[in-house]
Design an enzyme around this catalytic site. Structure first.
Site, PDB file in Angstrom:
ATOM      1  N   ILE A  70      39.045  39.485  39.276  1.00  0.00           N
ATOM      2  CA  ILE A  70      39.523  40.278  40.397  1.00  0.00           C
ATOM      3  C   ILE A  70      40.670  39.526  41.066  1.00  0.00           C
ATOM      4  O   ILE A  70      40.780  38.306  40.954  1.00  0.00           O
ATOM      5  CB  ILE A  70      38.393  40.599  41.402  1.00  0.00           C
ATOM      6  CG1 ILE A  70      37.711  39.329  41.919  1.00  0.00           C
ATOM      7  CG2 ILE A  70      37.366  41.529  40.770  1.00  0.00           C
ATOM      8  CD1 ILE A  70      36.610  39.590  42.926  1.00  0.00           C
ATOM      9  N   ASP A  71      41.528  40.272  41.734  1.00  0.00           N
ATOM     10  CA  ASP A  71      42.712  39.681  42.342  1.00  0.00           C
ATOM     11  C   ASP A  71      42.329  38.656  43.406  1.00  0.00           C
ATOM     12  O   ASP A  71      41.244  38.702  43.986  1.00  0.00           O
ATOM     13  CB  ASP A  71      43.570  40.775  42.993  1.00  0.00           C
ATOM     14  CG  ASP A  71      44.011  41.836  42.007  1.00  0.00           C
ATOM     15  OD1 ASP A  71      44.167  41.501  40.821  1.00  0.00           O
ATOM     16  OD2 ASP A  71      44.189  42.994  42.429  1.00  0.00           O
ATOM     17  N   ARG A  72      43.275  37.772  43.667  1.00  0.00           N
ATOM     18  CA  ARG A  72      43.051  36.699  44.642  1.00  0.00           C
ATOM     19  C   ARG A  72      42.551  37.238  45.981  1.00  0.00           C
ATOM     20  O   ARG A  72      41.612  36.698  46.572  1.00  0.00           O
ATOM     21  CB  ARG A  72      44.352  35.924  44.849  1.00  0.00           C
ATOM     22  CG  ARG A  72      44.235  34.773  45.836  1.00  0.00           C
ATOM     23  CD  ARG A  72      45.530  33.991  45.920  1.00  0.00           C
ATOM     24  NE  ARG A  72      45.318  32.684  46.512  1.00  0.00           N
ATOM     25  CZ  ARG A  72      46.087  31.634  46.307  1.00  0.00           C
ATOM     26  NH1 ARG A  72      47.136  31.748  45.507  1.00  0.00           N
ATOM     27  NH2 ARG A  72      45.824  30.485  46.885  1.00  0.00           N
ATOM     28  N   THR A  80      41.197  40.188  46.582  1.00  0.00           N
ATOM     29  CA  THR A  80      40.070  41.115  46.465  1.00  0.00           C
ATOM     30  C   THR A  80      38.799  40.283  46.530  1.00  0.00           C
ATOM     31  O   THR A  80      38.707  39.227  45.913  1.00  0.00           O
ATOM     32  CB  THR A  80      40.134  41.886  45.138  1.00  0.00           C
ATOM     33  OG1 THR A  80      41.308  42.698  45.114  1.00  0.00           O
ATOM     34  CG2 THR A  80      38.911  42.776  44.959  1.00  0.00           C
ATOM     35  N   ARG A  95      44.343  49.757  43.047  1.00  0.00           N
ATOM     36  CA  ARG A  95      45.420  49.673  44.038  1.00  0.00           C
ATOM     37  C   ARG A  95      46.587  50.583  43.644  1.00  0.00           C
ATOM     38  O   ARG A  95      47.139  51.319  44.470  1.00  0.00           O
ATOM     39  CB  ARG A  95      45.879  48.224  44.161  1.00  0.00           C
ATOM     40  CG  ARG A  95      44.769  47.294  44.602  1.00  0.00           C
ATOM     41  CD  ARG A  95      45.129  45.823  44.388  1.00  0.00           C
ATOM     42  NE  ARG A  95      46.289  45.430  45.188  1.00  0.00           N
ATOM     43  CZ  ARG A  95      46.875  44.247  45.077  1.00  0.00           C
ATOM     44  NH1 ARG A  95      46.433  43.347  44.197  1.00  0.00           N
ATOM     45  NH2 ARG A  95      47.916  43.960  45.851  1.00  0.00           N
TER      46      ARG A  95
END
Length: 295
Positions: free
Chosen positions: A132-134, A136, A227
């Site tokens: 998962i993104d930084r 998130t 997103r």
């Protein structure tokens, strides 16, 4: 680590290599262990992969040593919500990278995992099944050995909670828009006909305060998928200024990997793990008067 299997009646007379593949071992892993001293035994005796099996035989496979990792160990507290011999689920806070993005990068989940494993005396690399993104928050599933990694990757589902700007119609829907890299950027993505097929299923949980609380399931796993998809609808996530959202109410994208369901090797039933809503997300819902509706 050793894996133990008992040969069933339906495998009488069949090849050991086929049996091991049926247990979930990849061809590469089988080739590796068959050359290890005592890598595969049948009833305690060394066994070749062309062995013809007998019902009731006890097959033991010794997994190869874990490879070295260059990720620096870091004393980072990890919130482990589930762990067994094959899998671990960690609740990642927003702001922490899953894996180093460049040589020498610090402040990562992988670094925290390496430190923890060294403290336990069982060092092993970090094998995230989902990333998962930084910015998130939420659940990251990781495999604890080379046997488990492909099996976990083949059988897991993520469910996210997201807060989008604007008010979407109550109900369920699917966003099926191809996603591709944005021209001139190595980070941004956009929808476009030349992109890879992408699908996000969603359900509106609550609407109010000019925002929509959403349950989102990324059926495909493209970078920034949720997103990008909601931004393409004209409803970027709150705090997601990369895709047109505003940081007036929250300083990062309002996206939380809240639930993951997976089949861990040796388990007969799927495992489901939920992560509590982080403080910043929960505070934003309170501010908007939106309930933290169950997924």
């Amino acid at each position: 680590m050793r894996l133990t299997f008992v040969v069933g009646e339906n495998w009488q007379g069949r090849r050991l290599s086929d049996f091991l593949r049926r247990q979930g071992m990849t061809g590469g892993l089988i080739r590796t262990v068959k050359y290890l001293p005592g890598g595969i035994t049948a009833d305690g005796e060394p066994a070749h992969t062309n062995l013809q099996l007998r019902a009731g035989q006890r097959i033991v496979v010794t997994l190869p040593p874990e490879p070295e990792t260059s990720v620096p160990a870091e004393e980072i507290p990890l919130e482990i919500l589930y762990e067994d011999a094959f899998a671990v689920v960690i609740n990642k806070p927003a702001g922490l990278l899953v894996h180093p993005s460049a040589p020498g990068c610090t402040g990562t989940l992988a670094g925290g995992w390496r430190y923890l494993m060294e403290q336990r005396g069982t060092p092993c690399p970090f094998r995230p099944v989902n990333r998962i993104d930084r910015n998130t928050s939420g659940l990251v599933l990781a495999a604890k050995n080379s046997f488990a990694a492909p099996l976990l990757a083949a059988h897991f589902q993520k469910v996210y909670r997201a807060l989008a700007e604007g008010e979407l119609p109550v109900g369920e829907g699917s966003i099926c828009l191809p996603i591709q890299r944005a021209e001139g950027s190595i980070i941004c993505r956009r929808t476009g006909n030349e992109g890879k097929p992408s699908r996000t299923d969603y359900r509106v949980l609550a609407v109010g305060g000019g925002h929509t609380l959403i349950r989102a399931v990324p059926v495909t796993g493209r970078t920034h998928q949720i997103r990008v998809h909601f931004a393409a609808l004209g409803h970027p996530l709150a705090g997601d200024d990369l895709y047109g959202g505003s940081r007036a109410l929250i300083g990062r994208q309002a996206l939380h990997a809240e639930r993951i369901t997976f089949l861990s090797p040796g388990k007969e039933q799927p495992v489901t793990v939920d992560a509590p809503l982080p403080q910043d997300f929960a505070a934003l819902l309170d501010l908007l008067g939106l309930p933290a509706v169950s997924l």
